[in-house]
Each structure stands twice: as structure tokens, then as C-alpha cells.
Write a protein that holds these residues in place. Structure first.
Motif, short mmCIF file in Angstrom:
data_model
loop_
_atom_site.label_atom_id
_atom_site.label_comp_id
_atom_site.label_asym_id
_atom_site.label_seq_id
_atom_site.Cartn_x
_atom_site.Cartn_y
_atom_site.Cartn_z
N GLN A 374 26.79 16.73 52.97
CA GLN A 374 25.55 16.67 52.17
C GLN A 374 25.10 18.09 51.84
O GLN A 374 25.00 18.94 52.72
CB GLN A 374 24.46 15.95 52.94
N VAL A 375 24.86 18.33 50.59
CA VAL A 375 24.38 19.66 50.17
C VAL A 375 22.89 19.57 49.84
O VAL A 375 22.45 18.62 49.20
CB VAL A 375 25.17 20.16 48.94
N THR A 376 22.15 20.54 50.35
CA THR A 376 20.71 20.60 50.07
C THR A 376 20.39 21.85 49.28
O THR A 376 20.77 22.95 49.67
CB THR A 376 19.92 20.64 51.39
N TRP A 377 19.74 21.67 48.15
CA TRP A 377 19.27 22.81 47.35
C TRP A 377 17.77 22.99 47.61
O TRP A 377 17.03 22.01 47.60
CB TRP A 377 19.47 22.56 45.86
N ILE A 378 17.34 24.22 47.83
CA ILE A 378 15.92 24.50 48.03
C ILE A 378 15.47 25.56 47.04
O ILE A 378 16.09 26.62 46.93
CB ILE A 378 15.63 25.00 49.47
N LYS A 404 13.12 20.31 47.55
CA LYS A 404 14.56 20.18 47.83
C LYS A 404 15.21 19.09 47.00
O LYS A 404 14.55 18.15 46.58
CB LYS A 404 14.76 19.79 49.30
N PHE A 405 16.49 19.22 46.86
CA PHE A 405 17.30 18.15 46.29
C PHE A 405 18.55 18.02 47.15
O PHE A 405 19.13 19.03 47.57
CB PHE A 405 17.70 18.47 44.85
N GLU A 406 18.94 16.78 47.47
CA GLU A 406 20.11 16.58 48.32
C GLU A 406 21.11 15.66 47.62
O GLU A 406 20.73 14.74 46.90
CB GLU A 406 19.68 15.92 49.64
N PHE A 407 22.36 15.95 47.86
CA PHE A 407 23.41 15.08 47.33
C PHE A 407 24.60 15.10 48.28
O PHE A 407 25.01 16.15 48.75
CB PHE A 407 23.86 15.55 45.94
N ARG A 408 25.12 13.90 48.59
CA ARG A 408 26.28 13.81 49.46
C ARG A 408 27.55 13.67 48.61
O ARG A 408 27.61 12.82 47.71
CB ARG A 408 26.15 12.61 50.41
N PHE A 409 28.52 14.52 48.88
CA PHE A 409 29.75 14.54 48.09
C PHE A 409 30.83 13.73 48.80
O PHE A 409 31.46 14.19 49.74
CB PHE A 409 30.20 15.98 47.86
#
Ligand SMILES: [Cu+2]
Length: 433
Positions: A374-378, A404-409
């Protein structure tokens, strides 16, 4: 270290103040703050000179009509660069209301709001209702397109317009065209008008006499000012090719929160100050973004643009007035500007699953991760950004400061992404198998 950067900014300001011409000798004049310029188009030869006190009134005398451009009010912004943008917009409106000549209308060149919130638009409407000109013509900025791709903007400000909000109108013999260059921005690109709008523009101008004065206005500059910061429009050349045959063309833009001017043939380009906060001169700081200046200096770097039209003599005067012109313009004097955007944290030991958004950049810009990560952008900037897959695989809302925005790859592969407000901001995720 901050002092080094400050010195650089001061030096840059000084250079610009001294000769008004940038390194490439490209700009005819660049007024950083507190200065104005009167342009006269006489027999097709543009002459510019710095204007002294009172020149504004002089230029307005004998003008067939005047209108005022305001820009980048960013209602909803409340960061240190200007904690009360509604108050400074109000000051701008007061200034307009006390002008000796009454403008026929206002043009707002976009970024009405900070986050496209209904309450922000409501506040803007309320302040504008107090303006003596009862008509305001709008074009959207990228901040007005958030959350709903500009649907709300269209409902409120785009009645009777085409496409994403473009339109034209005539006033006392001058043909005005409002263009939209903030939608469907592509990763790595600049502002964009798009094919449909360009076709419409060509058609709109066709059949008009070459002696009709033309005013084009749009949010992002229709000339390339600084591509590294996205300060230009990919397909503006095409649009400008349609106005080449006209004897007098004025292009008014916002977005960069500072005055820049250029004359190319019969075309005068001009960008306006913001009513909300200043931004650094191109290349003078690590990134664009709200620039904090001492509180008593703020109103000298915010302002309005008064356009005086003398239709009969095909003469025009564009006068930029800071909200506060009481004393000498701000100069780089060491004690001056302080980049809000620089107040970011330095290197730290982030895990590979976190991407910071700082100074209009994704950091790290490219990462390689294991599938399932999971990548988290802040967002650490004072300006909202988005995280949009270039392939349409994920899309964040507008992230305000600290959001934040999160996305699991889950699937291996390469995932390029960008910010849809600032398409020059790009990043890449490689997911290993
Ligand atoms: Cu952005």
C-alpha cells in the motif's frame, strides 16, 4: 541554507527590477511588485513606459471604456501567506469602487476558489455583489475544477457557455473571448485548450473584420513563461494563429500571481496579480506556490489590472495597481521574502510505501515496491494536489495540506501518475512480481 536561497531570490528580484528584461531578453517588461505600466498602441507600434502616480487617471481620460481584471482570489485559502483572502478580495473591490472612472465590467481570470467548495463560491459571490460593476465575466482556474470536474463552476458561472465554459461577447466594438485551459490536463504537459475549443475559436473569429480589437482571456498564460512550473499552454500557438490577422489583440491571464508582459507583433500579453497571495518569480525558488512576505508588504504584491480602451484610436492602456501603493515598491532587501514552500522537512527515513508531496514534487519520484504494497501519499504543500494514474487506474480527490491518499498495488507492472492540477508533477510506481 535558507539565507542562501533568500539571497538568490533577492538577487533575482534585483536583476528584474534593474533592467526589466529576463536573461533571454524575451520579456519587454516584468513588473514584480508595486509598479504599473501604461501601454499605448499607436499606429500599430506598441510603446510601454513605467507609469508614475496619476498616470492611471490620465490614461482613463478619453478612454471609450474601461474594465478591470481580477484574478486568483483563492477563496478558502487560509495559510500564512495570507490568512484572510476574503479581506484582500474585499480591499480589491473597494479599490475598484472608488476608481475615478467606473469600469463597465469585471473579468475574473480564474481560481475563484481554493478547493471548489460551495461555501467558497458563495463567499466570492457575496463579495462581488458589492462591486460597482454589476457584470463579471469568468473563466475557471484549476482550483475551480476540483471534486466535480467543474460541474458546479459551470452551473454557477458558465450559463450559456460552450464546452467546459468557453464563450465570447462583444462590448463597444471590442470582441472578448473567454477560454478554458485547465481541464483534461495530461501528465507532463502544460495548460491545454483542446481540439474542440480550438475549432470553436477558429469558427468564432472567422468572418470578423481584422480591425476588430480582440481580447482573449484565460487562466493559465497563453504564452510560455516557465514550462518547468507548468506556466504555459500546450496548444496556445494554435489559438494565437487564429488571431494573427487582427490589428489589435490583448491576451489577459492569471495563474502566476505576478505581472508579466510581452508584446509580439500586434499581440500584447499580460498576466495579473492575485488578490490572495504572491508567487515567486520564475526559477527564483525551488517551486511555485504561495510566497510569504512580511504582513505589511502583502498588499503591495496583490492587486488588480485596470484596462482602458480607446477603440477609435486602437489604443489601450493596461495599468496594474497593487492594493497598497502607499510607498515604494518592495525590493530585495534581505529582510524581505520568506518562502513558505521551503519550510518543508528535509531528508528523513521514510518507508518506501510513503510518497511525500513537497514543493510541487512527488518524493521519491519513482519507487519500486512488492506487489500488494500500500502506498500512501501525503501533501505537505500549502496548495492542494492530486494523485492521478496516467492510465486511469486510480484517482485521488484534491488533497489539501496534510491530507493523504492511499492505494494498494495488487498487480505487477508500471504505474505512472501525475497531479491533474499541476500536470508537470509526475511520479512512477513499479510493482514487482
Ligand atoms: Cu499539484
Amino acid at each position: 541554507m535558507a539565507n542562501k536561497k533568500q539571497d538568490l531570490i533577492d538577487q533575482r528580484l534585483q536583476d528584474l527590477n534593474n533592467d526589466g528584461v529576463d536573461r533571454r531578453g524575451f520579456l519587454k517588461c516584468m513588473a514584480w511588485a508595486g509598479t504599473g505600466l501604461v501601454w499605448t498602441l499607436s499606429g500599430g507600434v506598441p510603446v510601454s513606459r513605467a507609469f508614475a502616480q496619476g498616470a492611471g487617471e490620465h490614461a482613463a481620460k478619453g478612454a471609450d471604456f474601461t474594465f478591470v481584471q481580477i484574478s486568483d482570489s483563492h477563496i478558502g485559502f487560509s495559510k500564512p501567506a495570507n490568512p484572510d483572502v476574503t479581506a484582500t478580495l474585499q480591499t480589491a473591490i473597494n479599490k475598484i469602487n472608488t476608481m475615478p472612472h467606473k469600469p463597465d465590467f469585471l473579468i475574473h481570470t480564474g481560481d475563484l476558489s481554493q478547493l471548489s467548495k460551495p461555501t467558497e463560491f458563495d463567499t466570492l459571490d457575496q463579495v462581488l455583489r458589492g462591486a460597482s460593476p454589476k457584470q463579471t465575466y469568468f473563466v475557471p482556474g484549476e482550483h475551480d475544477m476540483l471534486t466535480d470536474n467543474g460541474e458546479q463552476y459551470l452551473q454557477r458561472y458558465g450559463k450559456g457557455t460552450k464546452g467546459a465554459g468557453w464563450y465570447s461577447f462583444d462590448h463597444k466594438g471590442v470582441h472578448f473571448v473567454g477560454l478554458v485551459n485547465v481541464v483534461n490536463l495530461k501528465a507532463g504537459g502544460l495548460g491545454s485548450l483542446g481540439h474542440e475549443q480550438l475549432e470553436w475559436l477558429e469558427d468564432d473569429l472567422k468572418g470578423r473584420s481584422a480591425s476588430t480589437p480582440i481580447v482573449l482571456f484565460a487562466h493559465i498564460p497563453l504564452w510560455t513563461i516557465y514550462p518547468d512550473w507548468g506556466w504555459g499552454t500546450d496548444d496556445s500557438e494554435q489559438a494565437l494563429s487564429y488571431v494573427k490577422r487582427f490589428g489589435s489583440v490583448t491576451v489577459l491571464n492569471g495563474h502566476i500571481h505576478q505581472v508579466m508582459q510581452k508584446i509580439e507583433g500586434k499581440v500584447s500579453f499580460h498576466t495579473a496579480m492575485s488578490t490572495a497571495f504572491p508567487q515567486p518569480a520564475p526559477g527564483s525558488a525551488p517551486s511555485a506556490g504561495p510566497m510569504k512576505v512580511p504582513a505589511d508588504q502583502l498588499q503591495r504584491v496583490l492587486g488588480i489590472t485596470d484596462v482602458n480602451y480607446l477603440v477609435s484610436g486602437s489604443s489601450l492602456a493596461i495599468i496594474d495597481s497593487p492594493l497598497d501603493s502607499s510607498s515604494s515598491p518592495m525590493s530585495g532587501n534581505g529582510g524581505g521574502t520568506d518562502m513558505a514552500a521551503m519550510a518543508s522537512g528535509g531528508a528523513s527515513t521514510d518507508s518506501a510505501t510513503e510518497v511525500k508531496i513537497d514543493n510541487f514534487a512527488f518524493t521519491p519520484g519513482a519507487i519500486s515496491i512488492k506487489r500488494g504494497t500500500q502506498v500512501t501519499w501525503i501533501n505537505h504543500d500549502d496548495i492542494p494536489h492530486t494523485v492521478d494514474s496516467a492510465q486511469g487506474k486510480f484517482k485521488s480527490a484534491a488533497l489539501d495540506t496534510d491530507q493523504k491518499f492511499e492505494f494498494r498495488f495488487a498487480e505487477p507492472g508500471e504505474y505512472p501518475y501525475y497531479c491533474r492540477m499541476h500536470p508537470k508533477m509526475t511520479g512512477n510506481i513499479i510493482v514487482q512480481s
